[in-house]
Design a protein around this motif. Structure first.
Motif, PDB file in Angstrom:
ATOM      1  N   ASN A  80       0.805  -1.218   0.000  1.00 42.10           N
ATOM      2  CA  ASN A  80       0.000   0.000   0.000  1.00 42.10           C
ATOM      3  C   ASN A  80       0.840   1.272   0.000  1.00 42.10           C
ATOM      4  N   THR A  81       2.150   1.127  -0.200  1.00 44.16           N
ATOM      5  CA  THR A  81       3.034   2.278  -0.398  1.00 44.16           C
ATOM      6  C   THR A  81       4.075   1.909  -1.444  1.00 44.16           C
TER       7      THR A  81
ATOM      8  N   GLU B 142       7.164   2.078  -1.179  1.00 44.21           N
ATOM      9  CA  GLU B 142       8.277   1.386  -0.522  1.00 44.21           C
ATOM     10  C   GLU B 142       8.043  -0.116  -0.395  1.00 44.21           C
ATOM     11  N   HIS B 143       6.835  -0.562  -0.584  1.00 42.94           N
ATOM     12  CA  HIS B 143       6.517  -1.988  -0.495  1.00 42.94           C
ATOM     13  C   HIS B 143       6.665  -2.712  -1.827  1.00 42.94           C
TER      14      HIS B 143
END
Length: 52
Positions: free
Chosen positions: A39-40, A42-43
């Protein structure tokens, strides 16, 4: 190798970087997540990355 203008890339350390412009040379890339829920930004990562 020929650049793919559909895939922009600024990661010059990648083997698939065009080395001439900010593009990837692959026909397609695999985007992967490293959490159960992405959900970001960075993921997620480019799973097609290969070091030079």
């Amino acid at each position: 190798m020929r650049k793919n203008e559909s895939i922009g890339c600024t990661v010059t350390e990648c083997r698939n970087h065009s080395n001439e412009e900010q593009y990837c040379v692959l026909e397609q890339i695999q985007v992967v997540k490293h959490n159960s829920l992405a959900n970001t930004v960075e993921h997620t990562d480019c799973g097609s990355f290969e070091t030079k």
